[in-house]
Design a protein around this motif. Sequence first.
Motif, mmCIF file in Angstrom:
data_model
loop_
_atom_site.group_PDB
_atom_site.id
_atom_site.type_symbol
_atom_site.label_atom_id
_atom_site.label_comp_id
_atom_site.label_asym_id
_atom_site.label_seq_id
_atom_site.Cartn_x
_atom_site.Cartn_y
_atom_site.Cartn_z
ATOM 1 N N ASP A 68 18.465 5.704 -9.489
ATOM 2 C CA ASP A 68 19.684 5.231 -8.829
ATOM 3 C C ASP A 68 19.441 5.187 -7.325
ATOM 4 O OD1 ASP A 68 20.985 5.146 -11.295
ATOM 5 O OD2 ASP A 68 21.733 7.191 -11.094
ATOM 6 N N LEU A 69 19.541 3.989 -6.739
ATOM 7 C CA LEU A 69 19.231 3.821 -5.324
ATOM 8 C C LEU A 69 20.480 3.699 -4.469
ATOM 9 C CD1 LEU A 69 16.157 1.427 -5.477
ATOM 10 C CD2 LEU A 69 16.208 3.912 -5.306
ATOM 11 N N TYR A 70 20.353 4.217 -3.237
ATOM 12 C CA TYR A 70 21.444 4.234 -2.268
ATOM 13 C C TYR A 70 20.914 3.784 -0.914
ATOM 14 C CZ TYR A 70 24.103 6.873 -5.680
ATOM 15 O OH TYR A 70 24.770 7.249 -6.817
ATOM 16 N N LEU A 71 21.816 3.252 -0.082
ATOM 17 C CA LEU A 71 21.489 2.868 1.282
ATOM 18 C C LEU A 71 22.441 3.572 2.238
ATOM 19 C CD1 LEU A 71 20.933 -0.990 0.976
ATOM 20 C CD2 LEU A 71 19.191 0.754 1.398
ATOM 21 N N PRO A 72 21.982 3.858 3.463
ATOM 22 C CA PRO A 72 22.861 4.507 4.440
ATOM 23 C C PRO A 72 23.963 3.574 4.919
ATOM 24 C CG PRO A 72 20.754 3.954 5.442
ATOM 25 C CD PRO A 72 20.633 3.629 3.991
ATOM 26 N N GLN B 296 0.821 -1.212 0.000
ATOM 27 C CA GLN B 296 0.000 0.000 0.000
ATOM 28 C C GLN B 296 0.856 1.263 0.000
ATOM 29 O OE1 GLN B 296 -2.359 -0.897 3.481
ATOM 30 N NE2 GLN B 296 -4.074 -1.632 2.244
ATOM 31 N N LEU B 297 2.020 1.197 0.643
ATOM 32 C CA LEU B 297 2.943 2.340 0.658
ATOM 33 C C LEU B 297 3.366 2.692 -0.768
ATOM 34 C CD1 LEU B 297 4.638 4.116 2.761
ATOM 35 C CD2 LEU B 297 6.506 2.579 2.176
ATOM 36 N N THR B 298 3.681 1.678 -1.557
ATOM 37 C CA THR B 298 4.083 1.909 -2.948
ATOM 38 C C THR B 298 2.925 2.485 -3.753
ATOM 39 O OG1 THR B 298 5.706 0.143 -2.789
ATOM 40 C CG2 THR B 298 5.075 0.835 -5.006
ATOM 41 N N THR B 299 1.721 1.955 -3.542
ATOM 42 C CA THR B 299 0.540 2.493 -4.230
ATOM 43 C C THR B 299 0.343 3.967 -3.874
ATOM 44 O OG1 THR B 299 -0.489 0.310 -4.217
ATOM 45 C CG2 THR B 299 -1.954 2.198 -4.545
ATOM 46 N N GLN B 300 0.510 4.296 -2.608
ATOM 47 C CA GLN B 300 0.370 5.685 -2.151
ATOM 48 C C GLN B 300 1.438 6.575 -2.804
ATOM 49 O OE1 GLN B 300 -1.693 8.399 -0.701
ATOM 50 N NE2 GLN B 300 -2.254 6.461 0.226
ATOM 51 N N PHE B 301 2.662 6.048 -2.908
ATOM 52 C CA PHE B 301 3.738 6.802 -3.554
ATOM 53 C C PHE B 301 3.404 7.078 -5.020
ATOM 54 C CE2 PHE B 301 7.417 6.561 -6.371
ATOM 55 C CZ PHE B 301 8.085 7.711 -5.987
ATOM 56 N N VAL B 302 2.959 6.048 -5.736
ATOM 57 C CA VAL B 302 2.664 6.179 -7.166
ATOM 58 C C VAL B 302 1.588 7.233 -7.410
ATOM 59 C CG1 VAL B 302 1.775 4.957 -9.188
ATOM 60 C CG2 VAL B 302 3.473 3.863 -7.720
ATOM 61 N N CYS C 44 11.269 0.064 -3.518
ATOM 62 C CA CYS C 44 12.587 -0.116 -4.132
ATOM 63 C C CYS C 44 12.452 -0.764 -5.507
ATOM 64 C CB CYS C 44 13.452 -0.966 -3.205
ATOM 65 S SG CYS C 44 15.043 -1.449 -3.882
ATOM 66 N N GLU C 45 11.671 -1.829 -5.586
ATOM 67 C CA GLU C 45 11.476 -2.505 -6.870
ATOM 68 C C GLU C 45 10.854 -1.562 -7.896
ATOM 69 O OE1 GLU C 45 12.552 -5.458 -7.812
ATOM 70 O OE2 GLU C 45 13.388 -5.875 -5.835
ATOM 71 N N TYR C 46 9.873 -0.782 -7.481
ATOM 72 C CA TYR C 46 9.230 0.181 -8.383
ATOM 73 C C TYR C 46 10.260 1.201 -8.899
ATOM 74 C CZ TYR C 46 6.322 4.019 -10.020
ATOM 75 O OH TYR C 46 5.778 5.017 -10.780
ATOM 76 N N LEU C 47 11.076 1.719 -8.011
ATOM 77 C CA LEU C 47 12.068 2.730 -8.409
ATOM 78 C C LEU C 47 13.127 2.131 -9.337
ATOM 79 C CD1 LEU C 47 12.397 4.586 -4.993
ATOM 80 C CD2 LEU C 47 11.275 5.436 -7.067
ATOM 81 N N TRP C 48 13.558 0.906 -9.065
ATOM 82 C CA TRP C 48 14.512 0.251 -9.971
ATOM 83 C C TRP C 48 13.904 0.100 -11.362
ATOM 84 C CZ3 TRP C 48 16.438 -3.944 -6.080
ATOM 85 C CH2 TRP C 48 17.666 -3.548 -5.534
ATOM 86 N N THR D 254 17.581 9.982 -11.105
ATOM 87 C CA THR D 254 17.657 10.694 -9.837
ATOM 88 C C THR D 254 18.321 9.781 -8.817
ATOM 89 O OG1 THR D 254 15.401 10.016 -9.289
ATOM 90 C CG2 THR D 254 15.669 12.218 -10.222
ATOM 91 N N ARG D 255 18.934 10.386 -7.826
ATOM 92 C CA ARG D 255 19.613 9.648 -6.759
ATOM 93 C C ARG D 255 18.712 9.630 -5.537
ATOM 94 N NH1 ARG D 255 25.769 11.990 -6.547
ATOM 95 N NH2 ARG D 255 26.601 10.697 -8.226
ATOM 96 N N VAL D 256 18.275 8.438 -5.148
ATOM 97 C CA VAL D 256 17.324 8.294 -4.054
ATOM 98 C C VAL D 256 17.850 7.284 -3.040
ATOM 99 C CG1 VAL D 256 14.978 7.578 -3.447
ATOM 100 C CG2 VAL D 256 15.387 8.851 -5.573
ATOM 101 N N ALA D 257 17.806 7.661 -1.772
ATOM 102 C CA ALA D 257 18.210 6.743 -0.700
ATOM 103 C C ALA D 257 16.980 6.186 -0.012
ATOM 104 C CB ALA D 257 19.088 7.465 0.312
ATOM 105 N N LEU D 258 17.080 4.936 0.376
ATOM 106 C CA LEU D 258 16.080 4.328 1.233
ATOM 107 C C LEU D 258 16.815 3.515 2.287
ATOM 108 C CD1 LEU D 258 16.177 1.511 -0.516
ATOM 109 C CD2 LEU D 258 14.229 2.492 -1.652
ATOM 110 N N TYR D 259 16.193 2.565 2.904
ATOM 111 C CA TYR D 259 16.811 1.826 4.010
ATOM 112 C C TYR D 259 16.342 0.376 3.968
ATOM 113 C CZ TYR D 259 12.151 2.554 5.929
ATOM 114 O OH TYR D 259 10.789 2.573 6.086
#
Length: 195
Positions: free
Chosen positions: A78-82, A33-39, A69-73, A51-56
């Motif tokens: 471009d994904l990053y982790l802390p 549901q979080l991904t649906t809300q984002f979309v 994460c899968e949606y953004l890929w 774009t360069r986006v970080a998640l966790y």
Amino acid sequence: MPSPSSSREILRRQLRQTRRHLSNEEQALAAKQLTTQFVSSPLSNTLTQNTRVALYLSNDGEISPNSLCEYLWQHDVDLYLPVLDGKALRFARYTSTSKWAENRFGIKEPVASETIDGLELDAVFLPLVGFDIEGGRLGMGGGFYDRTFEHKQANQPPILIGLAHDCQAVAKLPIESWDVPLDNILTPSTFIQLT
């Protein structure tokens, strides 16, 4: 009367317990549901190819950004982790072939020869322990995100987006002077634009 810091610690313990009690099924549904809300949010038009986006990586009952994460890929973000850097964070590129090591808290981090500063990112999805609709944010208490983004200018990148379960909302959080404000909050049922 309890001090603001002791009130925050009590609230932190309660909210962490609440999210840890969510079942695996509830966690999986919330992530989807979080991904649906984002979309359906304005963010999906902002965070596009290159774009360069970080998640966790979720831990301790945090809402999982795996589906996001899968949606953004799939959209060539471009994904990053802390990665811990003393008392702050740097960010390492995250790919399907990333190698892993555990940090001093037992949380997995990508092994990377190069990391970037948080201010080089376009957006950061960060985990919340608690939040209010005014953008008050309660984290785990280590101050890592606050130190990392203490020099972030208002209305300048990166966009800071707090992720949480709906059950982590509170009426009003006690705010400290060092708390870095969020730009947005995203939950399975809500998108809050703060700036």
